[in-house]
Enzyme design. Structure first.
Site, PDB file in Angstrom:
ATOM      1  N   SER A 183      55.649  53.268  53.185  1.00 15.29           N
ATOM      2  CA  SER A 183      56.384  51.953  53.745  1.00 15.29           C
ATOM      3  C   SER A 183      57.613  50.966  54.035  1.00 15.29           C
ATOM      4  CB  SER A 183      56.157  51.036  51.970  1.00 15.29           C
ATOM      5  OG  SER A 183      56.081  48.915  51.569  1.00 15.29           O
ATOM      6  N   TYR A 193      56.130  49.596  42.784  1.00 13.44           N
ATOM      7  CA  TYR A 193      55.637  50.226  43.850  1.00 13.44           C
ATOM      8  C   TYR A 193      56.199  50.444  44.831  1.00 13.44           C
ATOM      9  CZ  TYR A 193      53.381  49.610  48.278  1.00 13.44           C
ATOM     10  OH  TYR A 193      53.043  49.549  49.521  1.00 13.44           O
TER      11      TYR A 193
HETATM   12  P1  NAP Z   1      43.525  48.709  51.816  1.00 11.92           P
HETATM   13  O1  NAP Z   1      42.507  48.003  52.170  1.00 11.92           O
HETATM   14  O2  NAP Z   1      43.200  47.945  50.270  1.00 11.92           O
HETATM   15  O3  NAP Z   1      43.164  50.896  51.705  1.00 11.92           O
HETATM   16  C1  NAP Z   1      43.451  51.404  50.248  1.00 11.92           C
HETATM   17  C2  NAP Z   1      42.955  52.485  49.953  1.00 11.92           C
HETATM   18  O4  NAP Z   1      42.918  53.457  49.885  1.00 11.92           O
HETATM   19  C3  NAP Z   1      41.145  52.134  50.410  1.00 11.92           C
HETATM   20  O5  NAP Z   1      40.565  52.707  51.176  1.00 11.92           O
HETATM   21  C4  NAP Z   1      40.396  53.055  48.694  1.00 11.92           C
HETATM   22  O6  NAP Z   1      39.574  53.515  48.719  1.00 11.92           O
HETATM   23  C5  NAP Z   1      41.893  54.406  48.751  1.00 11.92           C
HETATM   24  N1  NAP Z   1      42.102  54.268  47.312  1.00 11.92           N
HETATM   25  C6  NAP Z   1      42.540  53.418  46.386  1.00 11.92           C
HETATM   26  N2  NAP Z   1      42.231  53.483  45.205  1.00 11.92           N
HETATM   27  C7  NAP Z   1      41.851  54.823  45.232  1.00 11.92           C
HETATM   28  C8  NAP Z   1      41.578  56.251  43.976  1.00 11.92           C
HETATM   29  N3  NAP Z   1      41.917  55.817  42.950  1.00 11.92           N
HETATM   30  N4  NAP Z   1      41.065  57.385  44.836  1.00 11.92           N
HETATM   31  C9  NAP Z   1      40.868  57.630  45.621  1.00 11.92           C
HETATM   32  N5  NAP Z   1      41.279  56.439  47.049  1.00 11.92           N
HETATM   33  C10 NAP Z   1      41.839  55.279  46.469  1.00 11.92           C
HETATM   34  O7  NAP Z   1      45.097  49.121  51.820  1.00 11.92           O
HETATM   35  P2  NAP Z   1      45.817  49.596  52.930  1.00 11.92           P
HETATM   36  O8  NAP Z   1      47.024  48.238  53.493  1.00 11.92           O
HETATM   37  O9  NAP Z   1      45.212  49.818  53.980  1.00 11.92           O
HETATM   38  O10 NAP Z   1      46.671  50.656  52.303  1.00 11.92           O
HETATM   39  C11 NAP Z   1      46.883  51.509  52.792  1.00 11.92           C
HETATM   40  C12 NAP Z   1      48.308  52.485  52.434  1.00 11.92           C
HETATM   41  O11 NAP Z   1      49.502  51.601  53.544  1.00 11.92           O
HETATM   42  C13 NAP Z   1      48.757  52.485  51.467  1.00 11.92           C
HETATM   43  O12 NAP Z   1      49.022  53.386  50.804  1.00 11.92           O
HETATM   44  C14 NAP Z   1      49.775  50.994  50.976  1.00 11.92           C
HETATM   45  O13 NAP Z   1      51.183  51.283  50.086  1.00 11.92           O
HETATM   46  C15 NAP Z   1      50.097  51.498  52.038  1.00 11.92           C
HETATM   47  N6  NAP Z   1      51.216  49.929  52.843  1.00 11.92           N
HETATM   48  C16 NAP Z   1      50.265  48.914  52.901  1.00 11.92           C
HETATM   49  C17 NAP Z   1      50.810  47.942  53.304  1.00 11.92           C
HETATM   50  C18 NAP Z   1      50.186  46.406  53.856  1.00 11.92           C
HETATM   51  O14 NAP Z   1      50.580  45.660  54.007  1.00 11.92           O
HETATM   52  N7  NAP Z   1      48.885  46.439  54.050  1.00 11.92           N
HETATM   53  C19 NAP Z   1      52.354  48.013  53.640  1.00 11.92           C
HETATM   54  C20 NAP Z   1      52.855  49.114  53.676  1.00 11.92           C
HETATM   55  C21 NAP Z   1      52.000  50.288  53.101  1.00 11.92           C
HETATM   56  P3  NAP Z   1      38.002  52.841  47.311  1.00 11.92           P
HETATM   57  O15 NAP Z   1      38.246  51.562  46.828  1.00 11.92           O
HETATM   58  O16 NAP Z   1      37.287  52.728  48.681  1.00 11.92           O
HETATM   59  O17 NAP Z   1      38.936  53.874  46.875  1.00 11.92           O
END
Ligand code: NAP
Length: 263
Positions: free
Chosen positions: A143, A156
């Protein structure tokens, strides 16, 4: 690896957001996929859509990565009698938000497990066979907060700083082996992340990136051999701020910008 065509890629957290977008973009470029997350129905639906749209192989492994043995189970399931995994996208991650100490300890622990321990464990499992074959790639989704103090997302931000440092360090260790490791650092992206983390204030006028743009640019950057990719020009500028401003000032600004309602 100079193309994704015909490779076998594992994407964690593929049921939503950035992981789902990376999976779709890899398929568009001809990669066969192994998708994992906990939401079975959603994953199966995404897999069916991808197969129909792109005609690639898509395997679904439903798994809670918080379970102790999950990384080993995933590795075993993807290794038995199959083609090797050429690309691992360590994307699954969660956030926690609030005043440190008031956030439930079990949520912080789960976050550290998913954001730090799991990508490290999966890298330890998948990297050695890649090095042995002399080809492969790992993308760790960190991130922009990896570069900055992150008040109200203290643990985080630290988890992502770990992942960035870890990725850059291991990337340096495997230089010249044919295996590439890249830390992907997105900024605010339109996914379920903020709602799941319970983020009540998202900062002033934040422009959210579309996950499909993050995915496309990140996959291009990984092919180009980058070890670090910050998604979005403005986000890149933000990551440079602590290089020129005093760290205390950076932390002060971040505290003001990120303060939850009512604190
Ligand atoms: P998201 O839409 O909430 O997706 C998160 C994914 O992680 C989902 O597919 C979820 O699937 C999976 N997950 C959560 N808990 C899990 C578990 N216990 N076991 C297996 N899978 C699990 O969020 P996102 O934004 O796409 O996040 C993806 C990555 O990007 C993360 O590492 C986040 O920190 C990073 N990120 C996001 C942002 C942002 O602004 N969105 C910014 C910087 C970095 P299930 O619930 O189906 O298990």
């Amino acid at each position: 690896m100079d193309s994704y065509r015909g490779i076998r890629a594992l994407v964690t957290g593929a049921s939503s957001g950035i992981g789902r977008a990376i999976a779709a973009d890899l398929a568009r470029r001809g990669a066969n996929l192994v998708l994992t997350a906990r939401s079975e129905i959603t994953l199966e639906r995404i897999a069916a859509e991808i197969r129909e749209d792109h005609g690639v192989d898509v395997e679904v492994i439903v798994l809670d990565l918080l379970e102790e043995a999950a990384p080993q189970r995933l590795y075993t399931a993807t290794s038995r009698g199959r083609l090797p995994i050429d690309l691992v996208v360590n994307n699954a991650g969660i956030g926690t938000y609030g005043v440190f100490g008031k956030i439930r300890a079990d949520r912080e622990k789960a976050m550290i497990r998913l954001n730090v321990e799991v990508p490290m464990a999966l890298t330890a499992l998948y990297l050695p066979p890649m090095v042995k074959r002399g080809t492969g790639g790992i993308i760790n989704v960190a991130s922009v907060l990896a570069f900055l103090p992150s008040p109200y997302m203290a643990a985080y931000g630290a988890s992502k700083a770990f992942l960035l440092s870890f990725s850059e360090s291991v990337a340096a260790e495997v230089r010249g082996t044919g295996v590439r490791i890249m830390a992907l650092c997105p900024g605010a992206t339109r996914t379920e992340f903020h709602q799941r983390a319970g983020i009540s204030k998202k900062g002033p006028d934040i422009k959210y990136e579309d996950p499909s743009d993050v995915a496309r640019h990140a996959l291009d950057a990984a092919l180009a051999g980058r070890n670090l990719y910050v998604s979005g020009r403005l986000n890149w500028l933000v990551t440079q701020f602590p290089r020129f401003a005093p760290r205390k000032l950076t932390a002060w600004i971040m505290e003001r910008v990120r303060r939850p309602k009512g604190v």
